[in-house]
Scaffold this active site. Structure first.
Site, PDB file in Angstrom:
ATOM      1  N   ASP A 129       0.797  -1.246   0.006  1.00 31.02           N
ATOM      2  CA  ASP A 129      -0.037   0.037   0.140  1.00 31.02           C
ATOM      3  C   ASP A 129       0.613   1.313  -0.069  1.00 31.02           C
ATOM      4  O   ASP A 129       0.165   2.403  -0.205  1.00 31.02           O
ATOM      5  CB  ASP A 129      -1.079   0.137   1.186  1.00 31.02           C
ATOM      6  N   CYS A 183     -23.527  -5.661   3.242  1.00 27.89           N
ATOM      7  CA  CYS A 183     -23.640  -4.878   4.455  1.00 27.89           C
ATOM      8  C   CYS A 183     -25.246  -4.771   4.847  1.00 27.89           C
ATOM      9  O   CYS A 183     -25.618  -4.544   5.935  1.00 27.89           O
ATOM     10  CB  CYS A 183     -23.016  -3.357   4.188  1.00 27.89           C
ATOM     11  N   CYS A 209     -11.272  11.528  11.377  1.00 30.80           N
ATOM     12  CA  CYS A 209     -11.016  10.183  11.383  1.00 30.80           C
ATOM     13  C   CYS A 209      -9.804  10.100  12.543  1.00 30.80           C
ATOM     14  O   CYS A 209      -8.575  10.599  12.165  1.00 30.80           O
ATOM     15  CB  CYS A 209     -10.625   9.300  10.181  1.00 30.80           C
ATOM     16  N   CYS A 236      -7.124   3.759  15.143  1.00 29.88           N
ATOM     17  CA  CYS A 236      -8.520   3.283  15.676  1.00 29.88           C
ATOM     18  C   CYS A 236      -9.095   2.106  14.895  1.00 29.88           C
ATOM     19  O   CYS A 236      -9.152   2.338  13.934  1.00 29.88           O
ATOM     20  CB  CYS A 236      -9.155   4.709  15.509  1.00 29.88           C
ATOM     21  N   CYS A 243     -18.016  -4.285  13.210  1.00 31.88           N
ATOM     22  CA  CYS A 243     -18.797  -4.845  12.135  1.00 31.88           C
ATOM     23  C   CYS A 243     -18.967  -6.190  12.385  1.00 31.88           C
ATOM     24  O   CYS A 243     -18.215  -7.251  12.980  1.00 31.88           O
ATOM     25  CB  CYS A 243     -17.575  -4.896  11.022  1.00 31.88           C
TER      26      CYS A 243
END
Length: 318
Positions: A129, A183, A209, A236, A243
């Site tokens: 990434d 979802c 965030c 965080c 989820c």
């Protein structure tokens, strides 16, 4: 060929492997442009500088025809939010408690790329990434998971605890079916965010965030947001842990990604006393070292100021 590649990838220590075409998806570019135009990248100027290459895999490497998308499970053994109940300690995001995942994944990606070229020919390049690759849309196209309402990848098998990496290749490999969005009507991740950075599903405001603020943001943190940090000193995990799909996740089986004891629940007093040498020694080989001692010292000072407040569920005025 696909099943042979997949089997070899799993033998090298990847937990999931999927295939996508290297052609650009216009929706990815449009979403990225809107994100940048709205200034949601904040201090992450590198996102704007690499936007053209980020939006189209073949702009990054024109010869690429297929992309092998890989995932490695970094799931925690314990409740990742348990540390919020111990304000004298700092909480570190699960992904940063072990060895720097960039190094772990890159060595495995290179091994897969070498084997791929030796076995099937063509050419290959590997990316983690730190490269301008839109990994989550690619992973969804490759069937690894879907982008959830918290804007992170969700897997039915691993929840949101997956490190991603890619092997770009000149070989023509049939893509896998894209993963559907599972979802449904759930909004647990949106409700879990301590700062309302997820006020809308599938849309994050990074400048609110706590992961962005504690890792990427170089300056002082606005008092309301600082209060919401609680004892979070690096990242965080609240939206990921909330989820429901995490109930299917399992702890990482990879020893090099297991949390280091000193990073599970470090004492704030100890962290506050670290000098440059002590910081470098404690966080050697960790992704945390990349952000530097100055930001860690700022975050620790905020966490110490928050010790007499709950911090976890407070939200700044908007």
């Amino acid at each position: 060929m696909k099943e042979e590649i997949r089997a070899h990838a799993l033998s090298l220590g990847f937990d999931v492997c999927g295939f996508a075409g290297a052609q650009a998806d216009a929706r990815d570019g449009a979403n990225l442009r809107q994100y940048l135009e709205e200034g949601r990248h904040g201090e992450m100027e590198w996102m704007a500088r690499t936007a053209e290459r980020r939006a189209a895999p073949q702009a990054l490497w024109a010869e690429a025809r297929s992309i092998i998308c890989l995932g490695v499970n970094y799931g925690p053994e314990e409740d990742p939010l348990a540390g919020h109940g111990h304000p004298e300690q700092g909480t570190i995001s699960v992904y940063a408690r072990g060895r720097d995942y960039h190094k772990v994944l890159k060595s495995r990606l290179k091994a897969l790329a070498r084997w791929l070229v030796e076995t099937f020919g063509g050419d290959a390049k590997v990316f983690v990434d730190t490269a301008p690759v839109m990994e989550k849309p690619l992973a969804q196209r490759a069937g690894i998971g879907w982008i959830g309402k918290h804007t992170n990848l969700v897997s039915r098998r691993f929840g949101s605890w997956l490190f991603l990496g890619e092997v770009f290749t000149t070989l023509e490999i049939a893509p896998d079916a894209a993963e559907a969005d599972h979802c449904g009507s759930c909004d647990a991740c949106l409700r879990a965010c301590p700062t309302d950075a997820l006020a809308e599903p599938y849309r994050i405001e990074p400048r609110l965030c706590l992961s962005y603020l504690t890792i990427e943001h170089p300056a002082d943190i606005e008092p309301g947001l600082a209060a919401a940090m609680g004892n979070r000193i690096y990242g965080c995990d609240d939206c990921l842990a909330a989820c429901p799909w995490t109930k299917f996740a399992s702890p990482t089986p990879h020893e090099d990604l297991a949390p280091r004891p000193e990073l599970r629940a470090p004492e704030l007093e100890h962290l506050a006393a670290l000098d440059d040498e002590g910081f470098a020694r404690m966080f050697a080989g960790s992704a945390i070292k990349r952000s530097g001692r100055k930001r860690m010292a700022r975050n620790v000072a905020i966490a110490m100021a928050n010790r007499n407040t709950t911090g976890r569920r407070s939200r700044p005025a908007t």
